[in-house]
Write a protein that holds these residues in place. Structure first.
Motif, PDB file in Angstrom:
ATOM      1  N   UNK A 100      41.180  43.235  37.500  1.00 61.99           N
ATOM      2  CA  UNK A 100      42.231  44.051  38.122  1.00 61.99           C
ATOM      3  C   UNK A 100      42.478  43.695  39.593  1.00 61.99           C
ATOM      4  N   UNK A 101      41.678  42.761  40.119  1.00 62.77           N
ATOM      5  CA  UNK A 101      41.919  42.306  41.494  1.00 62.77           C
ATOM      6  C   UNK A 101      42.808  41.058  41.524  1.00 62.77           C
ATOM      7  N   UNK A 102      43.040  40.469  40.359  1.00 65.57           N
ATOM      8  CA  UNK A 102      43.872  39.266  40.292  1.00 65.57           C
ATOM      9  C   UNK A 102      45.345  39.613  40.424  1.00 65.57           C
ATOM     10  N   UNK A 103      46.015  38.926  41.345  1.00 64.38           N
ATOM     11  CA  UNK A 103      47.459  39.147  41.472  1.00 64.38           C
ATOM     12  C   UNK A 103      48.211  38.232  40.511  1.00 64.38           C
ATOM     13  N   UNK A 104      47.562  37.134  40.089  1.00 63.62           N
ATOM     14  CA  UNK A 104      48.249  36.151  39.241  1.00 63.62           C
ATOM     15  C   UNK A 104      48.917  35.057  40.062  1.00 63.62           C
ATOM     16  N   UNK A 105      48.873  35.188  41.397  1.00 66.60           N
ATOM     17  CA  UNK A 105      49.334  34.102  42.274  1.00 66.60           C
ATOM     18  C   UNK A 105      48.056  33.410  42.733  1.00 66.60           C
ATOM     19  N   UNK A 106      47.840  32.224  42.192  1.00 62.13           N
ATOM     20  CA  UNK A 106      46.531  31.596  42.334  1.00 62.13           C
ATOM     21  C   UNK A 106      46.072  31.437  43.785  1.00 62.13           C
ATOM     22  N   UNK A 107      46.980  30.978  44.621  1.00 67.29           N
ATOM     23  CA  UNK A 107      46.600  30.723  46.017  1.00 67.29           C
ATOM     24  C   UNK A 107      46.162  32.022  46.709  1.00 67.29           C
ATOM     25  N   UNK A 108      46.811  33.123  46.352  1.00 66.57           N
ATOM     26  CA  UNK A 108      46.449  34.431  46.922  1.00 66.57           C
ATOM     27  C   UNK A 108      45.089  34.881  46.381  1.00 66.57           C
ATOM     28  N   UNK A 109      44.891  34.709  45.091  1.00 65.44           N
ATOM     29  CA  UNK A 109      43.616  35.128  44.493  1.00 65.44           C
ATOM     30  C   UNK A 109      42.433  34.348  45.080  1.00 65.44           C
ATOM     31  N   UNK A 110      42.661  33.072  45.335  1.00 64.67           N
ATOM     32  CA  UNK A 110      41.596  32.255  45.947  1.00 64.67           C
ATOM     33  C   UNK A 110      41.259  32.810  47.331  1.00 64.67           C
ATOM     34  N   UNK A 111      42.295  33.149  48.101  1.00 67.80           N
ATOM     35  CA  UNK A 111      42.062  33.687  49.446  1.00 67.80           C
ATOM     36  C   UNK A 111      41.362  35.047  49.385  1.00 67.80           C
ATOM     37  N   UNK A 112      41.801  35.898  48.468  1.00 67.82           N
ATOM     38  CA  UNK A 112      41.157  37.217  48.336  1.00 67.82           C
ATOM     39  C   UNK A 112      39.684  37.075  47.955  1.00 67.82           C
ATOM     40  N   UNK A 113      39.396  36.135  47.055  1.00 66.12           N
ATOM     41  CA  UNK A 113      37.994  35.918  46.654  1.00 66.12           C
ATOM     42  C   UNK A 113      37.154  35.461  47.846  1.00 66.12           C
ATOM     43  N   UNK A 114      37.782  34.653  48.684  1.00 66.20           N
ATOM     44  CA  UNK A 114      37.092  34.158  49.876  1.00 66.20           C
ATOM     45  C   UNK A 114      36.763  35.338  50.815  1.00 66.20           C
ATOM     46  N   UNK A 115      37.703  36.248  50.967  1.00 65.68           N
ATOM     47  CA  UNK A 115      37.467  37.417  51.829  1.00 65.68           C
ATOM     48  C   UNK A 115      36.337  38.274  51.240  1.00 65.68           C
ATOM     49  N   UNK A 116      36.369  38.459  49.921  1.00 66.04           N
ATOM     50  CA  UNK A 116      35.308  39.206  49.232  1.00 66.04           C
ATOM     51  C   UNK A 116      33.949  38.539  49.489  1.00 66.04           C
ATOM     52  N   UNK A 117      33.965  37.222  49.441  1.00 66.44           N
ATOM     53  CA  UNK A 117      32.749  36.457  49.724  1.00 66.44           C
ATOM     54  C   UNK A 117      32.196  36.756  51.119  1.00 66.44           C
ATOM     55  N   UNK A 118      33.085  36.787  52.094  1.00 69.08           N
ATOM     56  CA  UNK A 118      32.669  37.109  53.471  1.00 69.08           C
ATOM     57  C   UNK A 118      32.100  38.526  53.544  1.00 69.08           C
ATOM     58  N   UNK A 119      32.741  39.463  52.837  1.00 63.91           N
ATOM     59  CA  UNK A 119      32.251  40.850  52.866  1.00 63.91           C
ATOM     60  C   UNK A 119      30.846  40.911  52.254  1.00 63.91           C
ATOM     61  N   UNK A 120      30.639  40.141  51.187  1.00 66.73           N
ATOM     62  CA  UNK A 120      29.307  40.115  50.571  1.00 66.73           C
ATOM     63  C   UNK A 120      28.279  39.446  51.488  1.00 66.73           C
ATOM     64  N   UNK A 121      28.735  38.451  52.233  1.00 62.99           N
ATOM     65  CA  UNK A 121      27.837  37.813  53.212  1.00 62.99           C
ATOM     66  C   UNK A 121      27.450  38.814  54.302  1.00 62.99           C
ATOM     67  N   UNK A 122      28.427  39.639  54.680  1.00 63.85           N
ATOM     68  CA  UNK A 122      28.156  40.660  55.693  1.00 63.85           C
ATOM     69  C   UNK A 122      27.097  41.636  55.176  1.00 63.85           C
ATOM     70  N   UNK A 123      27.236  42.025  53.920  1.00 65.28           N
ATOM     71  CA  UNK A 123      26.263  42.946  53.331  1.00 65.28           C
ATOM     72  C   UNK A 123      24.850  42.345  53.355  1.00 65.28           C
TER      73      UNK A 123
END
Ligand code: FE2
Ligand code: FE2
Length: 150
Positions: free
Chosen positions: A8-31
């Protein structure tokens, strides 16, 4: 708890989804840095996350403008408010406050909410405008834009 990417986090626009996943990755790194009580790592992730997120915002805003998305301006304002909040956390961190846990909680709820609500709202407009470009470009035989979408 680390954010787990769900459909449900996928927008279906691949380039956007890749960027969002990257941000999620940073948030997990912060944790992870919070758990290790590693202040230097927190500061490092905060800088990287801010840089990356701001360029993601700029990219999203340009897609919306190109598409003539009717809520491009309010979407940009939401990004700006968030950028100010992050800058404030950055200042507090630099001033010696321990903001990591509070920041992490804010990022998780803000990002998930923003993707699911505000970002999902522009998808059909942006896709529609990209499909028009595909129709025109396809006549000249370019395939790159097809790969833009999943
Ligand atoms: Fe986004
Ligand atoms: Fe956005």
């Amino acid at each position: 708890m680390a954010i787990v990417w769900t459909q449900d986090l996928n927008t279906g626009i691949e380039v956007i989804d890749i960027q969002h996943r990257m941000i999620v990755d940073y948030i997990n790194q912060l944790e992870a840095a919070v758990k290790q009580r590693d202040r230097v790592a927190v500061g490092g992730v905060l800088v990287d996350l801010t840089d990356y997120t701001l360029s993601h915002f700029a990219f999203e805003e340009s897609l919306q403008e190109d598409a003539g998305y009717m809520f491009a301006k309010p979407h940009k304002s939401v990004h700006e408010v968030f950028a100010k909040r992050i800058a404030r956390y950055q200042e507090r961190h630099n001033g010696g406050d321990n903001i990591a846990e509070e920041l992490h909680a804010m990022l998780v709820s803000w990002l998930i909410d923003h993707i699911k609500r505000d970002d999902m709202a522009y998808v059909s407009a942006v896709k529609g405008s990209m499909l028009k470009v595909i129709a025109e470009k396809d006549k000249s035989g370019t395939g790159w834009i097809k790969r833009f979408f999943k």
